[in-house]
Design an enzyme around this catalytic site. Structure first.
Site, short mmCIF file in Angstrom:
data_model
loop_
_atom_site.label_atom_id
_atom_site.label_comp_id
_atom_site.label_asym_id
_atom_site.label_seq_id
_atom_site.Cartn_x
_atom_site.Cartn_y
_atom_site.Cartn_z
N HIS A 44 32.61 42.46 16.49
CA HIS A 44 32.18 42.65 15.20
C HIS A 44 33.41 42.21 14.27
O HIS A 44 33.37 41.62 13.49
CB HIS A 44 32.05 44.15 14.84
CG HIS A 44 31.79 44.60 13.46
ND1 HIS A 44 30.40 44.31 13.14
CD2 HIS A 44 32.43 45.13 12.43
CE1 HIS A 44 30.17 44.87 11.91
NE2 HIS A 44 31.57 45.35 11.39
N HIS A 91 24.71 46.63 8.35
CA HIS A 91 25.10 47.73 8.69
C HIS A 91 23.78 48.38 9.58
O HIS A 91 23.22 49.45 9.44
CB HIS A 91 25.02 48.69 7.72
CG HIS A 91 26.69 49.58 7.88
ND1 HIS A 91 26.64 50.88 7.47
CD2 HIS A 91 27.76 48.97 8.50
CE1 HIS A 91 28.20 51.15 7.85
NE2 HIS A 91 28.55 50.15 8.37
#
Lengths: 743, 238
Positions: A44, A91
């Site tokens: 990430h 998300h």
């Protein structure tokens, strides 16, 4: 090795990565240091698998004000001393676990990325993907995500101007929630996520720090999980009111000249915010975690550094200006605390009440390993692509019945149920609202406008990642071009499965290569983006889904055109094709094939040169006032595009037997399903007054773009000779109620 | 003539209201911070939309206790003009400056959409530029705009003609389908007995330019300007 397998698993670090850390540090890292590495070397934050591929995307443009990837978001100059900042971010994993808060904090995070640049956020958009809406669990996720976006976005006064929603079984266990934010700034107010060298103050602003979200970056976003419900505690809870005050306070200090840098605390919290700012500022840093205001007692330095509590910003303040900055935050009732300084030793020195806790080098922390793997094309993909669709049997249903069914399909039907829950008008710039091909916003103080679109057809990428990547870029730009705006920048969110699987890596690599080719052909750079990997459940990956956000510029916002037909008697034409019937089958990956035959197969096609010419022609036709409407022909094919232009314009259409569409259908054309519902790319439905036919044809000829006349705008009926005869209210009702009826 | 736009933390229609007065009407306008209590420079106070203090408890329930609202109450008692839009309407009801309350929408969802308002009373300082029966196209954007009051209160405000706007269909019929939130009697905006305090859920500041889909909101701002002019308050521009 001094650490357990469990510890490394929790951080998603491999044995080899641990060895690399030891080697580069020249010693074993302690627990805190390992946590910092785990976060910053996560997929990430560190983009281990994607960075080498992302470099393939063109990112050059004379309009660019910052180097893509170096800041929280990309920045493009739009003239008049103004610039647009934009970024899209996923998300997905948090939303799969807790849809309301997952989606809400996704909005919060992307908004902070934008105002961290000194920009006023002016628009939000969302691209959402869920499993079939007929399953209760998917409806729960869908409803929760939409409510979360609404709950957060409506409270912070940023209009949500558009986006898209698709449903497909492959997203069932792993929905996609991609949020884009766009901001505007005066170029002299541009801020940077930097410490600006040694000797500056690090001030933490906003919410208290709690134990929420620890390991969000390394765990949630960088691995796959079988039972995501166990991970609910890793999802944060948003406080949009705090965010709104943060926006206003940061806007005030950005203008006042007291600060050097501004940085959002997102994934990996204080760790990534401070270390990335130090890296950009080529400095070290020293933070005393004892100074960080907490919402819980007994937190360890590790927990403080890795907390992902929302609504926090790191402000880099010029020494001596801290009181002035604090006064602004006090005015907004926001807590602000100096927690450290930038230093000249290149180390990320963490203290707890003065006691050293660890000091790894900033440069090592931000230098995550990078992996270029070998992708392999899956055999099933070759089989799917070689499926001959030209011999598909014609269905028993009439073309009219099929059209009505497609219009009611959740992927095509009106998304009003979604966007009426979003404030799409606040800030009073919204010229073209959700539901249009692209949103159009005026730029106050100028006569200009911007157009925004997000697109990404996962089904087509699944069938051919390279072509699908080209199509994603092309369609986002095409939607913007339909308003008359010129695409000037893209932001991308790449949603894929586990890249360590060769078949998935193949999808990722091919898709990026295809996107890159389209960017070059359409002359538009990718200025920011985000990668979301490991989107799979029980070992099954999602459709490879690149979501492309496109920014277009209109020199005169009042010249923008919409998708709806405008006036009875206008000629309806198809821009981009001279003949609809002789083309090879275009059913590959179509909504028709999936809805009517339950089949996802075939190989999509795109001629990128023709696409570029088409978009140029459309923009010229729009900005010179020749055409009165333009609508991209996409899911559902030509018949659906025509129906949508009718519904939007509240007018009907008559494609007579003599028109390019009617002629063969009248003769019972054998391949009518491909003509009506095929999804050939690079086509736009336009309308214009009959007396402009010559100018229309002349511009098309100059741009080398074929076209054919389809029919005329009429008051109230929807007629395609030999195939369909429906009333406007029939198609309107099916389309308008299609999604709501399934909820 | 000077307008004051109150800014609470969480307010977001402040700039939109300011821009309309400044850009469209070229009238003096300033922001009023929620901690300010001196409203003497102003002739009309606007309470704009948003989520004051987050509205986590109940819309307007915290804002009514703000220093600025104490001042607005006194300002209103002097007979000066006060308009509450959306959250501003909710605050006026919470503060007791207008009767009734705004409940959650009857379908329990937030709604942002265009509505048609039928003008019920054009003899007010907020609607005089329109005419009775005229239809105005004005958008709403709220989760709690469902107007409710006790039957006796409803009867009174109806009898006194204090319903200024009602949600109607395009032909001016007052129907359940045209009601976007469940408001009693399709009420979209009401005025106090004295005629100087007005609240409405729809956002007139969002429709003052045809580019944005309608300029019908201008009628509300023009009415206020006309009323101030009629009261002899100087219309000189800045």
């Amino acid at each position: 090795m001094a650490v357990s397998r469990e510890t490394l698993d929790e951080l998603a670090l491999t044995d080899a990565e641990y060895e690399a850390i030891v080697e580069r540090l020249g010693r074993e890292p302690n627990h805190l240091e390992l946590g910092l590495f785990g976060s910053l070397w996560s997929e990430h934050c560190g983009y281990k698998h994607s960075k080498p591929l992302l470099r393939l995307l063109p990112s050059d443009s004379p309009r660019l004000l910052v180097t893509p990837g170096s800041e929280n978001a990309g920045v493009v100059d739009i003239g008049d001393g103004l610039a647009i900042v934009m970024k899209i971010e996923s998300h997905n994993h948090p939303s799969a676990i807790e849809p309301y808060e997952g989606a809400a904090t996704g909005v919060g995070g992307i908004v902070r990325d934008i105002f961290a640049m000194g920009a006023r956020p002016i628009a939000l958009m969302n691209s959402l993907r869920f499993g079939s809406v007929d399953e209760p669990r998917n409806r729960y996720l869908f409803g929760g995500v939409v409510a979360g976006i609404a709950g957060y976005g409506n409270c912070i006064g940023i209009p949500n101007v558009g986006g898209e929603v698709y449903f497909s079984d492959l997203y069932a266990g792993n929905p996609l929630v991609n949020a884009m934010c766009v901001g505007i700034l005066s170029t002299e107010n541009l801020l940077s996520a930097t410490t600006g060298g040694a000797g500056n103050l690090l001030m933490l602003v906003g919410s208290d720090t709690g134990r929420d979200g620890i390991h969000g970056a390394s765990g949630l976003a960088s691995r796959t999980f079988e039972d995501e419900r166990e991970l609910r505690p890793t999802v944060q809870v948003g406080n949009p009111f705090m965010e709104k005050s943060l926006i206003e306070a940061c806007m005030e200090i950005a203008k006042a000249g007291h600060i050097i840098g501004l940085q959002d605390l997102g994934a990996a919290g204080l760790t990534s915010a401070s270390v990335e700012a130090a890296s950009n500022g080529e400095s070290g840093l020293e933070i005393d975690v004892a100074l960080v205001p907490r919402r819980e007692t007994g937190m360890t330095p590790y927990e403080v550094m890795l907390s992902e509590s929302q609504e926090r910003m790191l402000v880099v303040v010029k020494p001596g200006h801290e009181d002035a900055v604090k006064a602004v935050f006090d005015k907004w009732d926001l807590q602000s605390t100096v927690i450290g300084t930038s230093t000249d030793d290149g180390l990320a020195r963490i203290l707890d009440d003065g006691e050293p806790q660890g000091a790894p080098p900033v440069r090592t922390l931000t230098d995550a390993p990078q992996y270029r793997l070998q992708g392999v094309k899956a055999e099933w993909l070759t089989a799917l692509q070689s499926r001959d669709l030209s011999e598909m049997p014609l269905p028993d249903e009439t073309p009219a019945d099929i059209l009505l069914r497609l219009l009611a399909s959740p992927n095509i039907a009106s998304k009003e149920w979604v966007y009426r829950q979003y404030d799409h008008q606040v800030q009073t710039n919204t010229v073209a609202a959700p539901g249009a091909d692209a949103a159009v916003l005026r730029v106050k103080g100028t006569g200009k406008g911007i157009a925004l679109s997000t697109d990404g057809n996962g089904r087509l990428c699944y069938l051919d990642p390279y072509i699908g990547g080209m199509i994603a870029v092309s369609e986002a730009c095409r939607n913007v071009s339909c308003t008359g705006a010129t695409p000037i920048a893209l932001t991308d969110c790449l949603n894929f499965g586990n890249p360590e699987k060769p078949e998935t890596y193949y999808q990722l690599e091919q898709c990026i290569l295809g996107m890159a080719e389209a960017c070059r052909a359409l002359d538009v750079p990718v200025i920011s983006g985000n990668v979301s990997l490991y989107n799979e459940t029980q070992g099954v990956g999602i459709y490879p889904t690149p979501i492309i956000g496109c920014l277009g510029l209109l020199d005169d916002v009042r010249a923008n055109i919409g998708m709806g037909f405008q006036q009875t008697g206008d000629i309806i034409a198809l821009l981009g094709a001279s003949d609809i019937h002789t083309a090879p089958s275009t059913l590959a990956g179509s909504e028709y094939l999936e809805v009517m035959h339950g089949m996802v197969a075939g190989r999509p096609a795109l001629d990128i040169k023709a696409e570029a010419a088409l978009q140029r022609a459309c923009r010229r036709l729009a900005t010179t006032g020749v055409i009165r409407s333009a609508h991209d022909c996409s899911e559902g094919g030509l018949a659906v595009a025509l129906a949508e232009s009718c519904i939007e314009g509240r007018l009907g259409m008559d494609c007579g037997a003599e028109s390019a569409l009617g002629v063969k259908l009248e003769e019972g054309g054998a391949r009518w399903h491909s003509a009506l519902f095929g999804e050939a790319q690079s086509r736009i439905v336009v309308s214009f007054p009959p007396n402009r036919l010559n100018s229309f044809a002349a511009i098309c000829a100059e741009e080398g773009v074929p076209f054919c006349e389809l029919g005329a705008v009429v008051p109230d009926s929807f007629k395609i000779a030999g195939a369909i005869e429906l009333s406007l209210s029939e198609i309107d009702t099916k389309w308008r109620r299609g999604l709501e009826n399934r909820l | 003539m000077k307008f004051g736009v109150v800014v609470f933390p969480g307010t977001w229609s402040d700039v939109d209201c300011f821009d309309v007065l400044n850009d469209v009407f070229d009238k003096p306008v300033e922001y009023v911070w929620h901690k300010d209590t001196d409203l003497s420079p102003y002739d009309c106070i606007i309470l704009p939309g948003g989520f004051s203090y987050g509205d986590y408890l109940r819309p307007g329930a915290i804002a009514r206790f703000s220093p600025a609202m104490q001042a607005v109450t006194k300002f209103a008692a002097q007979g000066k003009l006060v308009i509450g839009i959306c959250n501003g309407f909710q605050i006026l009801c919470e503060a007791g400056l207008l009767p009734g309350v705004l409940l959650p929408n009857n379908h329990l969802q937030f709604r942002c959409q265009w509505t048609t308002l039928r003008v019920e009373n054009a003899h007010t300082s907020f609607s005089s530029a329109a005419s009775v029966g005229q239809m105005l196209r004005v958008p709403i954007s709220h989760g709690e705009g469902n107007y409710f009051a006790e039957p006796a209160v409803i009867q009174q405000i109806e009898e006194q003609g204090r319903v200024v706007f009602r949600y109607s269909d395009d032909s001016g019929e007052i129907t359940p389908d045209a009601n976007p939130n469940g408001s009693l009697n399709n009420i979209a905006g009401i005025i106090n007995e004295r005629g100087n305090v007005f609240g409405m859920m729809p956002h007139p500041e969002r429709c003052c330019d045809p580019l944005l889909g309608s300029e019908d909101g201008n009628a509300i701002f023009q009415s206020m300007i006309d009323a101030l002019n009629a009261a002899g308050i100087s219309a000189v521009s800045r």
